[in-house]
Design an enzyme around this catalytic site. Structure first.
Site, PDB file in Angstrom:
ATOM      1  CD  GLU A  87      -2.769  -1.230   2.422  1.00 39.08           C
ATOM      2  OE1 GLU A  87      -2.713  -0.316   3.263  1.00 39.08           O
ATOM      3  OE2 GLU A  87      -3.416  -2.283   2.605  1.00 39.08           O
ATOM      4  CD  GLU A 119       4.262  -4.313  -7.504  1.00 40.07           C
ATOM      5  OE1 GLU A 119       4.506  -3.286  -6.856  1.00 40.07           O
ATOM      6  OE2 GLU A 119       4.302  -5.464  -7.001  1.00 40.07           O
TER       7      GLU A 119
END
Length: 414
Positions: A58, A330
Protein backbone atom coordinates in the site's frame (compact mmCIF):
# COMPACT_ATOMS: atom_id res chain seq x y z
CA UNK A 1 -20.52 -0.54 21.06
CA UNK A 2 -17.66 1.89 21.64
CA UNK A 3 -17.94 0.97 25.33
CA UNK A 4 -17.70 -2.75 24.58
CA UNK A 5 -14.82 -2.19 22.16
CA UNK A 6 -12.86 -0.20 24.71
CA UNK A 7 -13.69 -2.66 27.47
CA UNK A 8 -12.09 -5.45 25.43
CA UNK A 9 -9.05 -3.27 24.78
CA UNK A 10 -8.90 -2.43 28.46
CA UNK A 11 -8.72 -6.11 29.38
CA UNK A 12 -5.65 -6.55 27.19
CA UNK A 13 -3.99 -3.25 28.12
CA UNK A 14 -2.44 -4.34 31.48
CA UNK A 15 -0.48 -7.01 29.58
CA UNK A 16 0.24 -5.35 26.25
CA UNK A 17 1.19 -1.84 27.34
CA UNK A 18 3.86 -2.81 29.90
CA UNK A 19 5.21 -5.49 27.57
CA UNK A 20 5.89 -2.94 24.83
CA UNK A 21 8.19 -1.08 27.21
CA UNK A 22 10.45 -4.11 27.67
CA UNK A 23 13.84 -4.21 25.87
CA UNK A 24 12.68 -7.05 23.61
CA UNK A 25 10.00 -4.82 22.11
CA UNK A 26 12.07 -1.66 21.76
CA UNK A 27 11.28 -1.44 18.02
CA UNK A 28 7.55 -1.42 18.81
CA UNK A 29 7.46 1.38 21.37
CA UNK A 30 6.07 3.80 18.80
CA UNK A 31 2.84 1.81 19.06
CA UNK A 32 2.55 3.50 22.45
CA UNK A 33 3.13 6.88 20.73
CA UNK A 34 6.52 7.14 22.41
CA UNK A 35 8.39 8.90 19.63
CA UNK A 36 12.12 9.69 19.42
CA UNK A 37 13.23 13.28 19.78
CA UNK A 38 14.10 13.70 16.09
CA UNK A 39 10.53 12.78 15.13
CA UNK A 40 9.12 15.27 17.61
CA UNK A 41 11.48 17.98 16.38
CA UNK A 42 10.55 17.35 12.73
CA UNK A 43 6.86 17.91 13.49
CA UNK A 44 6.96 20.56 16.22
CA UNK A 45 5.20 23.74 15.18
CA UNK A 46 4.57 22.40 11.66
CA UNK A 47 1.42 21.81 9.68
CA UNK A 48 1.32 18.06 9.24
CA UNK A 49 -0.20 15.81 6.59
CA UNK A 50 -0.43 12.35 8.14
CA UNK A 51 -0.58 9.52 5.59
CA UNK A 52 -1.14 5.96 6.83
CA UNK A 53 -0.53 2.80 4.79
CA UNK A 54 -0.91 -0.57 6.46
CA UNK A 55 1.50 -2.58 4.33
CA UNK A 56 4.57 -2.26 2.14
CA UNK A 57 2.41 -2.75 -0.95
CA UNK A 58 0.00 0.00 0.00
CA UNK A 59 2.87 2.35 0.75
CA UNK A 60 4.46 1.63 -2.62
CA UNK A 61 1.15 2.36 -4.35
CA UNK A 62 0.65 5.58 -2.37
CA UNK A 63 4.18 6.88 -2.92
CA UNK A 64 3.27 8.99 -6.00
CA UNK A 65 0.46 10.59 -3.97
CA UNK A 66 2.85 11.30 -1.09
CA UNK A 67 5.34 12.87 -3.48
CA UNK A 68 2.68 15.03 -5.12
CA UNK A 69 1.40 16.22 -1.75
CA UNK A 70 4.92 17.10 -0.63
CA UNK A 71 5.59 19.03 -3.83
CA UNK A 72 2.26 20.86 -3.81
CA UNK A 73 2.27 21.77 -0.11
CA UNK A 74 5.89 22.64 0.75
CA UNK A 75 4.84 24.45 3.92
CA UNK A 76 3.51 21.19 5.35
CA UNK A 77 5.41 18.22 6.75
CA UNK A 78 4.56 14.70 5.57
CA UNK A 79 4.36 12.10 8.33
CA UNK A 80 4.00 8.48 7.19
CA UNK A 81 2.80 5.68 9.41
CA UNK A 82 2.57 1.94 8.86
CA UNK A 83 1.22 -1.02 10.74
CA UNK A 84 4.32 -3.18 10.27
CA UNK A 85 8.02 -2.64 10.95
CA UNK A 86 8.75 -3.43 7.30
CA UNK A 87 6.35 -0.72 6.18
CA UNK A 88 7.85 1.77 8.61
CA UNK A 89 11.36 0.96 7.37
CA UNK A 90 10.36 1.58 3.75
CA UNK A 91 8.48 4.77 4.68
CA UNK A 92 11.53 6.18 6.46
CA UNK A 93 13.50 5.97 3.20
CA UNK A 94 11.08 8.08 1.16
CA UNK A 95 12.58 11.55 0.53
CA UNK A 96 9.14 13.17 0.65
CA UNK A 97 8.53 12.05 4.23
CA UNK A 98 9.89 14.14 7.09
CA UNK A 99 9.16 11.37 9.61
CA UNK A 100 7.91 7.78 9.71
CA UNK A 101 6.32 6.00 12.67
CA UNK A 102 4.33 2.94 13.58
CA UNK A 103 0.59 3.50 13.89
CA UNK A 104 -0.34 3.83 17.57
CA UNK A 105 -2.39 1.14 19.21
CA UNK A 106 -6.09 1.98 18.96
CA UNK A 107 -6.23 2.46 22.71
CA UNK A 108 -7.39 5.80 24.11
CA UNK A 109 -4.18 6.95 25.89
CA UNK A 110 -1.99 5.92 22.93
CA UNK A 111 -4.20 7.73 20.42
CA UNK A 112 -4.33 10.87 22.58
CA UNK A 113 -0.55 10.88 23.02
CA UNK A 114 0.01 10.45 19.27
CA UNK A 115 -2.34 13.28 18.33
CA UNK A 116 -0.77 15.58 20.92
CA UNK A 117 2.60 15.17 19.15
CA UNK A 118 1.51 14.96 15.51
CA UNK A 119 -1.34 17.49 15.49
CA UNK A 120 -2.29 16.69 11.89
CA UNK A 121 -4.17 19.02 9.61
CA UNK A 122 -5.51 16.01 7.71
CA UNK A 123 -5.28 12.23 8.13
CA UNK A 124 -5.09 10.27 4.87
CA UNK A 125 -5.43 6.50 4.91
CA UNK A 126 -5.52 3.89 2.15
CA UNK A 127 -7.37 0.64 1.55
CA UNK A 128 -9.71 0.37 4.56
CA UNK A 129 -8.13 0.11 7.99
CA UNK A 130 -10.84 1.28 10.35
CA UNK A 131 -9.46 2.18 13.77
CA UNK A 132 -12.49 3.30 15.80
CA UNK A 133 -10.76 5.27 18.57
CA UNK A 134 -8.34 7.01 16.23
CA UNK A 135 -11.10 8.05 13.84
CA UNK A 136 -13.30 9.27 16.67
CA UNK A 137 -10.45 11.27 18.22
CA UNK A 138 -9.73 12.87 14.85
CA UNK A 139 -13.39 13.73 14.44
CA UNK A 140 -13.55 15.31 17.89
CA UNK A 141 -10.59 17.53 16.90
CA UNK A 142 -12.22 18.40 13.57
CA UNK A 143 -9.31 16.83 11.71
CA UNK A 144 -10.63 15.46 8.39
CA UNK A 145 -9.96 11.77 7.83
CA UNK A 146 -9.73 11.08 4.09
CA UNK A 147 -9.84 7.55 2.72
CA UNK A 148 -8.26 7.03 -0.70
CA UNK A 149 -8.06 3.86 -2.77
CA UNK A 150 -10.61 2.46 -0.35
CA UNK A 151 -11.45 -1.21 -0.43
CA UNK A 152 -13.72 -3.60 1.45
CA UNK A 153 -13.46 -7.20 0.33
CA UNK A 154 -16.63 -9.33 0.27
CA UNK A 155 -15.30 -11.34 3.23
CA UNK A 156 -14.56 -8.22 5.29
CA UNK A 157 -17.93 -6.78 4.34
CA UNK A 158 -19.71 -9.86 5.67
CA UNK A 159 -17.85 -9.52 8.99
CA UNK A 160 -18.43 -5.78 9.30
CA UNK A 161 -22.10 -6.06 8.39
CA UNK A 162 -22.78 -8.00 11.61
CA UNK A 163 -21.74 -4.85 13.51
CA UNK A 164 -23.33 -2.35 11.16
CA UNK A 165 -24.64 -0.05 13.88
CA UNK A 166 -21.13 0.24 15.35
CA UNK A 167 -19.46 0.85 12.02
CA UNK A 168 -22.03 3.48 11.11
CA UNK A 169 -20.76 5.48 14.09
CA UNK A 170 -17.12 4.81 13.19
CA UNK A 171 -17.65 5.84 9.57
CA UNK A 172 -19.40 9.06 10.60
CA UNK A 173 -15.96 10.38 11.59
CA UNK A 174 -14.55 10.00 8.06
CA UNK A 175 -14.81 13.16 5.97
CA UNK A 176 -14.39 11.55 2.54
CA UNK A 177 -14.42 8.04 1.11
CA UNK A 178 -12.54 7.59 -2.18
CA UNK A 179 -13.29 3.99 -3.15
CA UNK A 180 -11.63 1.75 -5.71
CA UNK A 181 -14.79 0.67 -7.55
CA UNK A 182 -18.57 0.95 -7.68
CA UNK A 183 -18.86 -2.32 -5.72
CA UNK A 184 -16.60 -1.00 -2.97
CA UNK A 185 -18.59 2.23 -2.83
CA UNK A 186 -21.85 0.31 -2.47
CA UNK A 187 -20.42 -1.79 0.36
CA UNK A 188 -19.16 1.19 2.37
CA UNK A 189 -22.52 2.95 2.01
CA UNK A 190 -24.35 -0.18 3.14
CA UNK A 191 -22.11 -0.25 6.22
CA UNK A 192 -23.24 3.26 7.09
CA UNK A 193 -20.99 5.74 5.29
CA UNK A 194 -22.89 8.93 4.40
CA UNK A 195 -23.59 8.57 0.63
CA UNK A 196 -22.75 12.21 -0.08
CA UNK A 197 -19.19 11.59 1.15
CA UNK A 198 -18.56 8.55 -1.07
CA UNK A 199 -16.95 8.74 -4.54
CA UNK A 200 -15.20 6.24 -6.78
CA UNK A 201 -11.64 7.52 -7.22
CA UNK A 202 -9.94 4.30 -8.37
CA UNK A 203 -7.14 2.05 -7.18
CA UNK A 204 -3.73 3.64 -6.56
CA UNK A 205 -2.08 0.26 -7.12
CA UNK A 206 -3.29 0.38 -10.71
CA UNK A 207 -1.63 3.75 -11.21
CA UNK A 208 1.87 2.94 -10.07
CA UNK A 209 4.22 3.32 -13.07
CA UNK A 210 6.55 0.51 -14.06
CA UNK A 211 10.01 0.89 -12.51
CA UNK A 212 13.48 -0.01 -13.68
CA UNK A 213 14.89 -3.08 -11.91
CA UNK A 214 17.26 -2.37 -9.03
CA UNK A 215 19.65 -5.01 -10.37
CA UNK A 216 20.00 -6.53 -13.85
CA UNK A 217 18.37 -9.95 -14.09
CA UNK A 218 17.42 -10.27 -17.75
CA UNK A 219 20.65 -11.91 -18.97
CA UNK A 220 20.97 -15.68 -18.86
CA UNK A 221 17.57 -17.08 -19.77
CA UNK A 222 13.87 -16.22 -19.33
CA UNK A 223 12.73 -15.17 -15.86
CA UNK A 224 9.54 -16.22 -14.11
CA UNK A 225 8.68 -14.16 -11.03
CA UNK A 226 6.42 -15.58 -8.33
CA UNK A 227 5.58 -12.50 -6.26
CA UNK A 228 3.93 -12.02 -2.86
CA UNK A 229 3.75 -15.77 -2.24
CA UNK A 230 2.19 -17.25 0.88
CA UNK A 231 2.81 -20.53 2.74
CA UNK A 232 2.26 -23.61 0.53
CA UNK A 233 2.44 -21.53 -2.65
CA UNK A 234 6.25 -21.67 -2.87
CA UNK A 235 6.07 -25.46 -2.99
CA UNK A 236 3.55 -25.32 -5.82
CA UNK A 237 5.75 -22.86 -7.71
CA UNK A 238 8.82 -25.06 -7.24
CA UNK A 239 6.90 -28.09 -8.50
CA UNK A 240 5.87 -26.14 -11.59
CA UNK A 241 9.38 -24.73 -12.04
CA UNK A 242 10.98 -28.18 -12.10
CA UNK A 243 8.45 -29.39 -14.67
CA UNK A 244 8.83 -26.40 -16.97
CA UNK A 245 12.62 -26.65 -16.93
CA UNK A 246 12.35 -30.04 -18.63
CA UNK A 247 11.08 -28.09 -21.66
CA UNK A 248 12.81 -24.76 -21.03
CA UNK A 249 16.13 -25.60 -19.31
CA UNK A 250 17.30 -21.97 -19.19
CA UNK A 251 14.30 -20.86 -17.12
CA UNK A 252 15.09 -18.99 -13.90
CA UNK A 253 12.73 -18.32 -11.01
CA UNK A 254 12.46 -15.37 -8.64
CA UNK A 255 10.61 -16.29 -5.44
CA UNK A 256 9.40 -13.25 -3.49
CA UNK A 257 7.58 -14.26 -0.28
CA UNK A 258 4.97 -11.80 0.87
CA UNK A 259 6.57 -11.50 4.30
CA UNK A 260 10.32 -11.35 4.73
CA UNK A 261 10.23 -13.23 8.01
CA UNK A 262 9.52 -16.33 5.90
CA UNK A 263 12.68 -16.05 3.78
CA UNK A 264 14.57 -18.67 5.81
CA UNK A 265 11.58 -21.01 5.56
CA UNK A 266 11.49 -20.59 1.78
CA UNK A 267 15.26 -21.13 1.53
CA UNK A 268 14.93 -24.39 3.48
CA UNK A 269 12.14 -25.52 1.16
CA UNK A 270 14.37 -24.95 -1.87
CA UNK A 271 17.35 -26.65 -0.21
CA UNK A 272 15.24 -29.72 0.58
CA UNK A 273 14.72 -30.13 -3.17
CA UNK A 274 18.46 -29.73 -3.76
CA UNK A 275 17.88 -26.80 -6.07
CA UNK A 276 20.62 -24.13 -6.23
CA UNK A 277 19.43 -20.74 -5.03
CA UNK A 278 20.83 -17.37 -4.04
CA UNK A 279 19.42 -14.55 -1.92
CA UNK A 280 19.11 -11.08 -3.37
CA UNK A 281 20.88 -9.52 -0.38
CA UNK A 282 24.07 -11.45 -1.19
CA UNK A 283 24.34 -10.09 -4.74
CA UNK A 284 25.01 -6.42 -4.02
CA UNK A 285 24.54 -4.36 -7.18
CA UNK A 286 26.12 -6.95 -9.47
CA UNK A 287 22.87 -8.46 -10.67
CA UNK A 288 21.73 -12.06 -11.07
CA UNK A 289 22.50 -14.53 -13.84
CA UNK A 290 22.10 -18.25 -14.34
CA UNK A 291 25.73 -18.63 -13.26
CA UNK A 292 24.75 -17.58 -9.74
CA UNK A 293 21.83 -20.01 -9.39
CA UNK A 294 18.59 -20.77 -11.24
CA UNK A 295 16.52 -19.48 -8.29
CA UNK A 296 16.67 -16.04 -6.68
CA UNK A 297 14.96 -15.51 -3.31
CA UNK A 298 14.00 -11.86 -2.97
CA UNK A 299 14.80 -10.93 0.63
CA UNK A 300 14.79 -7.14 0.25
CA UNK A 301 12.04 -4.53 0.42
CA UNK A 302 10.75 -2.37 -2.41
CA UNK A 303 12.40 -4.13 -5.37
CA UNK A 304 9.72 -6.50 -6.63
CA UNK A 305 7.93 -3.97 -8.85
CA UNK A 306 11.13 -3.10 -10.69
CA UNK A 307 12.10 -6.73 -11.21
CA UNK A 308 8.77 -7.43 -12.90
CA UNK A 309 9.89 -5.30 -15.86
CA UNK A 310 12.58 -7.90 -16.63
CA UNK A 311 10.28 -10.93 -16.35
CA UNK A 312 8.80 -13.05 -19.11
CA UNK A 313 5.85 -14.18 -16.97
CA UNK A 314 4.59 -13.56 -13.44
CA UNK A 315 2.55 -15.41 -10.86
CA UNK A 316 0.94 -13.37 -8.06
CA UNK A 317 0.54 -15.07 -4.71
CA UNK A 318 -2.20 -15.15 -2.14
CA UNK A 319 -4.34 -16.64 -4.90
CA UNK A 320 -3.58 -20.37 -4.77
CA UNK A 321 -3.61 -20.20 -0.98
CA UNK A 322 -6.90 -18.70 0.25
CA UNK A 323 -5.77 -15.16 1.07
CA UNK A 324 -7.85 -13.21 -1.46
CA UNK A 325 -4.99 -12.24 -3.76
CA UNK A 326 -2.36 -9.51 -3.94
CA UNK A 327 -1.53 -6.80 -6.47
CA UNK A 328 -2.19 -8.12 -9.99
CA UNK A 329 -1.75 -4.69 -11.55
CA UNK A 330 1.92 -4.41 -10.58
CA UNK A 331 3.25 -7.02 -13.05
CA UNK A 332 0.54 -6.16 -15.56
CA UNK A 333 1.65 -2.53 -15.78
CA UNK A 334 5.15 -3.80 -16.51
CA UNK A 335 3.75 -5.53 -19.61
CA UNK A 336 4.09 -9.04 -18.16
CA UNK A 337 1.49 -11.83 -18.61
CA UNK A 338 -0.04 -12.46 -15.19
CA UNK A 339 -0.98 -15.84 -13.71
CA UNK A 340 -3.04 -16.24 -10.55
CA UNK A 341 -5.05 -18.82 -8.64
CA UNK A 342 -8.78 -19.00 -7.88
CA UNK A 343 -8.69 -16.92 -4.67
CA UNK A 344 -8.97 -13.37 -5.98
CA UNK A 345 -11.64 -11.92 -3.69
CA UNK A 346 -9.46 -8.88 -2.88
CA UNK A 347 -8.56 -8.21 -6.52
CA UNK A 348 -11.66 -9.46 -8.31
CA UNK A 349 -11.94 -6.51 -10.71
CA UNK A 350 -8.30 -6.74 -11.80
CA UNK A 351 -8.59 -10.51 -12.29
CA UNK A 352 -11.74 -10.09 -14.35
CA UNK A 353 -10.17 -7.49 -16.65
CA UNK A 354 -6.99 -9.51 -17.16
CA UNK A 355 -8.90 -12.68 -18.00
CA UNK A 356 -11.32 -10.86 -20.27
CA UNK A 357 -8.64 -9.06 -22.29
CA UNK A 358 -6.13 -11.90 -22.44
CA UNK A 359 -3.52 -10.35 -20.17
CA UNK A 360 -3.92 -12.92 -17.43
CA UNK A 361 -4.83 -16.52 -16.79
CA UNK A 362 -6.31 -18.34 -13.83
CA UNK A 363 -4.68 -21.58 -12.71
CA UNK A 364 -5.84 -24.13 -10.15
CA UNK A 365 -2.75 -26.13 -9.16
CA UNK A 366 0.89 -26.93 -9.94
CA UNK A 367 0.00 -28.76 -13.18
CA UNK A 368 -2.04 -25.85 -14.50
CA UNK A 369 0.59 -23.37 -13.38
CA UNK A 370 3.35 -25.30 -15.17
CA UNK A 371 1.30 -25.47 -18.37
CA UNK A 372 0.54 -21.76 -18.26
CA UNK A 373 4.18 -20.77 -17.66
CA UNK A 374 5.34 -23.08 -20.43
CA UNK A 375 2.75 -21.77 -22.88
CA UNK A 376 3.96 -18.21 -22.38
CA UNK A 377 7.63 -19.12 -22.63
CA UNK A 378 7.50 -21.24 -25.77
CA UNK A 379 5.10 -19.02 -27.73
CA UNK A 380 6.71 -15.62 -28.28
CA UNK A 381 3.64 -14.26 -30.04
CA UNK A 382 1.38 -15.26 -27.14
CA UNK A 383 3.83 -13.65 -24.73
CA UNK A 384 3.79 -10.36 -26.65
CA UNK A 385 0.02 -10.28 -27.00
CA UNK A 386 -0.65 -11.19 -23.38
CA UNK A 387 1.92 -8.68 -22.13
CA UNK A 388 0.43 -5.88 -24.22
CA UNK A 389 -3.09 -6.75 -23.03
CA UNK A 390 -1.92 -6.77 -19.42
CA UNK A 391 -0.34 -3.32 -19.74
CA UNK A 392 -3.38 -1.90 -21.54
CA UNK A 393 -5.69 -3.12 -18.78
CA UNK A 394 -4.29 -0.53 -16.35
CA UNK A 395 -3.61 2.74 -18.19
CA UNK A 396 -2.99 4.64 -14.96
CA UNK A 397 -3.11 8.27 -13.92
CA UNK A 398 -6.74 8.65 -13.02
CA UNK A 399 -6.70 7.28 -9.48
CA UNK A 400 -3.68 9.39 -8.55
CA UNK A 401 -5.25 12.60 -9.87
CA UNK A 402 -8.60 11.94 -8.21
CA UNK A 403 -7.03 10.95 -4.90
CA UNK A 404 -4.82 14.03 -4.86
CA UNK A 405 -7.80 16.30 -5.51
CA UNK A 406 -9.74 14.55 -2.74
CA UNK A 407 -7.01 15.35 -0.22
CA UNK A 408 -6.17 18.81 -1.62
CA UNK A 409 -9.59 20.24 -0.89
CA UNK A 410 -9.09 19.64 2.84
CA UNK A 411 -5.76 21.49 2.91
CA UNK A 412 -4.75 25.12 2.77
CA UNK A 413 -1.65 26.28 0.87
CA UNK A 414 -1.23 29.30 3.15
Amino acid sequence: MYGTYNLLLGLAAPIVLPALRLPWFRDHRERLALYPEDTRAALAGRRVIWVHNASVGELAAATPLVERLAGSFPAHRLLLSATSLAGRSLASRLPAARAAVLLPLDFGPCVERALAVIRPEVFVFTETELWPNLLRALGERRVPAVLVSGRISPAAFRRYRRLRSFFRRVLSHVAFFGMQSDAEAERIVELGAPPDRVTVTGNLKHDRPAEAPAIPIADGGPVWIAGSTRPNEEGICLDAFERVRLRVPALRLVLAPRHLDRVAEVAELIAARRLPAVRRSTLGAAGWTAADAPILVLDTLGELAGLYTAAAVAFVGGTLAPHGGHNLAEPARAGVPVLFGPHVENVVDAARVLERDGGGRRVADADALARAVEDVLVDADLRRRAGAAAAAAFPGGRALDRSFESVRRFLSRE
